[in-house]
Design an enzyme around this catalytic site. Structure first.
Site, PDB file in Angstrom:
ATOM      1  N   GLN A 185      -0.956  13.616 -64.171  1.00  0.00           N
ATOM      2  CA  GLN A 185      -0.789  12.963 -65.471  1.00  0.00           C
ATOM      3  C   GLN A 185       0.638  12.465 -65.706  1.00  0.00           C
ATOM      4  OE1 GLN A 185      -3.133  12.062 -67.520  1.00  0.00           O
ATOM      5  NE2 GLN A 185      -4.880  13.322 -66.892  1.00  0.00           N
ATOM      6  N   SER A 204      -3.187  11.185 -58.131  1.00  0.00           N
ATOM      7  CA  SER A 204      -4.496  10.551 -58.251  1.00  0.00           C
ATOM      8  C   SER A 204      -4.304   9.105 -58.698  1.00  0.00           C
ATOM      9  CB  SER A 204      -5.341  11.313 -59.272  1.00  0.00           C
ATOM     10  OG  SER A 204      -6.591  10.700 -59.408  1.00  0.00           O
ATOM     11  N   CYS A 336     -12.993  16.556 -67.598  1.00  0.00           N
ATOM     12  CA  CYS A 336     -13.650  17.402 -66.603  1.00  0.00           C
ATOM     13  C   CYS A 336     -14.276  18.626 -67.251  1.00  0.00           C
ATOM     14  CB  CYS A 336     -12.646  17.862 -65.565  1.00  0.00           C
ATOM     15  SG  CYS A 336     -11.431  16.638 -65.225  1.00  0.00           S
TER      16      CYS A 336
END
Ligand code: PLP
Length: 392
Positions: A185, A204, A336
């Site tokens: 993040q 990611s 998630c």
């Protein structure tokens, strides 16, 4: 009109990323392991992407070595490789201790619990108001501590911890400790000096306008020299043997393109996020409702692209669906965890009671957002507060 304010779950893919991926899919479709021109070209695309990404991770002046970046199918896989791959690289020794933040992403927590079930000593450090409990941490650290994992930016609250200090303290107790930081993040949103002391980093692509299904694990020279990482996926030996399976060449090229975009627009993006954060905070305050509370982390630094808000008395699912009916998209907790019934472990650690945890939503900004998105959100939250509370 849509107002997408769930960018910590995922972001829309950037135009430049799409066009790069399209080019690779249509023209450079070779398998990087093939021993002909098409294969070499695909391999070169991967090498170039590695160089681009490594230059955003390594301390300036350090020469990147391709082996230091391992492409994976997502951030979750990169974290599994870091934690389980480290454990597998050492002789099984249940005396060894692993330390994790209590508010880590599910991918870290689940690996930690798996190790615990295998008999390893595992400790979790709470984060009241988003801040690592350093007193507890120092009590837990000992010369048996072989692994410490601390995330840079919390995905539910935006808390930013001083991971350099966390890792420094661990090394003072055991110079051979291996440190891991999930920067998913925070990547391309915070300067690299905040996390570059970590031995391993999880990345990611889809949080910065890249494609879903691409991640990477950075490993320091120290990890490679100490042979502190074993593969967890076996096969054809791609990615220097650390991650078998044919590489997602187009996705990797797209990831590098997204990184370049964020690198080249860093200042502009940072100020957009700060502006949107302040504007949202002011607009929520101007509703005059004392039932809207921003759960601001008390860390020295905080991420301005993530805001956690409790709308007291209204269940987050109810608010979420109300907002969704108006084409306004936010999330409750992390994407998630929000499809499970478990209460957010992050907000619990933060210090919220069960009722407030159940009434909290996460607003997260992306580079496409404007003040109009915020206006629509705040108006709808106020409307929800007035109409839904009657039914609750
Ligand atoms: N770590 C953090 C902090 C995240 O927010 C996420 C995704 O939301 C992940 C890891 C997992 O990344 P991926 O979706 O690529 O598996």
């Amino acid at each position: 009109m849509e107002h997408y304010l769930d960018n910590s779950a995922t972001t829309p893919v950037l135009e430049c990323v799409l066009s790069k991926m399209n080019e690779v899919y249509t023209s450079e479709y070779g398998n990087p392991s093939s021993l002909h021109e098409k294969g070499y070209t695909a391999q070169k695309i991967i090498e170039e992407a590695k160089k681009t990404i490594l230059s955003t991770l390594l301390p300036s002046g350090k020469n990147p070595v391709a082996k230091q970046l391992i492409f994976t199918s997502c951030g979750t896989e990169a974290t599994n490789l870091a934690i389980l791959g480290f454990a597998a690289s050492k002789p099984r020794n249940s005396g060894k201790k692993f330390i994790f933040g209590e508010t880590e992403h599910a991918s870290v927590i689940s690996c930690a619990k798996h190790l615990e079930s295998c008999g390893y000593k595992v400790a979790f450090i709470p984060s009241p108001k988003g801040i690592w409990d350093m007193e507890k941490y120092v009590q837990e650290l000992n010369s048996d501590t072989v692994f410490v994992s601390a995330m840079l930016v919390n995905n539910e609250t935006g808390a930013v911890n001083n991971v350099s200090e966390i890792f420094r303290l661990a090394r003072a107790v055991n110079p051979n400790v291996i440190t891991h930081c999930d920067i998913v993040q925070g990547y391309m949103k915070f300067p690299k000096n905040l996390f570059s002391s970590a031995d391993m980093l999880t990345l990611s692509a889809h949080k910065i306008g890249g494609p879903k299904g691409v991640g990477a694990l950075y490993v320091s020279e120290n990890v490679l020299k100490a042979r502190a990482l074993s593969p967890v996926i076996f096969g054809g030996g791609q990615e220097n043997g650390f991650r078998s399976g044919t590489e997602n060449v187009a996705g990797i090229a797209g990831f590098a393109e997204a990184v370049k975009y964020f690198r080249d627009n860093y200042a502009k993006i940072s100020s957009l996020f700060s502006e949107l954060y302040d504007y949202t905070a002011d607009s929520l305050k101007n509703t005059g409702s004392d039932r809207i509370v921003i759960n601001t982390p008390e860390t020295d630094l905080k991420a301005t692209h993530i805001m956690n808000v409790t709308v007291k008395g209204i269940r987050s699912e109810t608010m979420l669906h109300f907002l969704s009916s108006k084409n306004i998209y936010v999330s409750s907790g992390s994407a998630c965890a929000s499809n499970t019934n478990s209460k957010s472990h992050v907000l619990k650690s933060f210090g919220l009671d069960d009722k407030d945890i159940d009434s909290s939503i996460r607003i997260s900004f992306g580079i496409q957002n404007t003040k109009e998105d915020v206006d629509a959100l705040v108006l709808a939250v106020k409307e929800g507060l007035d109409t839904l509370s009657k039914r609750n």
